[in-house]
Design a protein around this motif. Structure first.
Motif, PDB file in Angstrom:
ATOM      1  N   CYS A  61      31.257  43.666  44.631  1.00 42.74           N
ATOM      2  CA  CYS A  61      31.000  44.439  45.836  1.00 42.74           C
ATOM      3  C   CYS A  61      30.696  45.880  45.435  1.00 42.74           C
ATOM      4  O   CYS A  61      31.442  46.485  44.677  1.00 42.74           O
ATOM      5  N   CYS A  94      33.389  43.985  53.734  1.00 47.02           N
ATOM      6  CA  CYS A  94      32.766  45.305  53.799  1.00 47.02           C
ATOM      7  C   CYS A  94      31.523  45.257  54.688  1.00 47.02           C
ATOM      8  O   CYS A  94      31.277  46.170  55.474  1.00 47.02           O
ATOM      9  N   CYS A 104      30.668  42.603  49.737  1.00 47.15           N
ATOM     10  CA  CYS A 104      31.399  41.424  50.188  1.00 47.15           C
ATOM     11  C   CYS A 104      31.350  41.341  51.708  1.00 47.15           C
ATOM     12  O   CYS A 104      31.037  42.320  52.388  1.00 47.15           O
ATOM     13  N   CYS A 151      36.086  49.259  48.653  1.00 46.06           N
ATOM     14  CA  CYS A 151      36.324  47.834  48.924  1.00 46.06           C
ATOM     15  C   CYS A 151      37.783  47.501  48.622  1.00 46.06           C
ATOM     16  O   CYS A 151      38.318  47.880  47.584  1.00 46.06           O
ATOM     17  N   VAL A 162      30.741  48.423  47.340  1.00 44.53           N
ATOM     18  CA  VAL A 162      31.452  49.401  48.173  1.00 44.53           C
ATOM     19  C   VAL A 162      32.647  49.963  47.411  1.00 44.53           C
ATOM     20  O   VAL A 162      33.527  49.219  46.979  1.00 44.53           O
TER      21      VAL A 162
HETATM   22 ZN   LIG Z   1      33.745  44.785  49.583  1.00 44.37          ZN
END
Ligand SMILES: [Zn+2]
Length: 155
Positions: free
Chosen positions: A13, A59, A56, A18, A15
């Motif tokens: 991911c 997120c 993901c 996350c 982010v």
């Molecule tokens: Zn994530």
């Protein structure tokens, strides 16, 4: 819904905040994802240029589907930080040069002093005259990578 397969486990991911955990699925970051995030005011700077990578599902839900307060606040904080930084950079480059030229003119011409040739001496003198020029010199120094240069010159 996409399951957890060995294929998915290689994805990460993008982010930064996350929460990790077991992802129940992945979404590819596309132009559409980014424009949805922008509309939600949850667009973060660090994944703008990561098209083709993945976030993901949890997120994705927060950023794209729901526009959650959590991600909105993060984006706001970032924008505020950016504005603050811009404001504290008081002078533009051309303003800095004007001010610098003025200080040197007063010292060398009006004060009838010999010009300072050494960069560090010049910097010390100018910064004493005006703190506004400190960031300007920081920039010059970073750009010229003075420390490395001086070391090779000394050798
Ligand atoms: Zn994530």
């Amino acid at each position: 819904m996409e399951g957890i397969s060995s294929q998915n486990s290689t994805k990460r991911c993008v982010v930064e905040v996350c929460k990790g955990g077991v992802a129940s699925g992945w979404r590819k970051i596309t132009g559409h994802v980014l424009s949805k995030a922008e509309a939600n005011r949850t667009l973060a700077w660090y994944y703008v240029d990561r098209k083709g990578e993945y976030m993901c599902l949890s997120c994705y839900n927060g950023i794209v589907v729901n526009g959650s307060d959590f991600f909105k606040n993060l984006t706001l904080e970032w924008e505020r930080g950016l504005k603050k930084r811009r404001k504290s950079d008081n002078l533009s480059v051309s303003e800095s040069i004007k001010l610098l030229a003025n200080i040197i003119f007063q010292r060398d011409v009006l004060g009838e002093n010999r010009p300072i040739i050494d960069f560090l001496q010049l910097r010390a003198f100018v910064e004493k005259e005006s703190e506004l020029l400190i960031p300007f010199f920081d920039e010059i120094e970073a750009a010229a990578d003075m420390e490395n240069k001086n070391e090779t010159e000394r050798q």
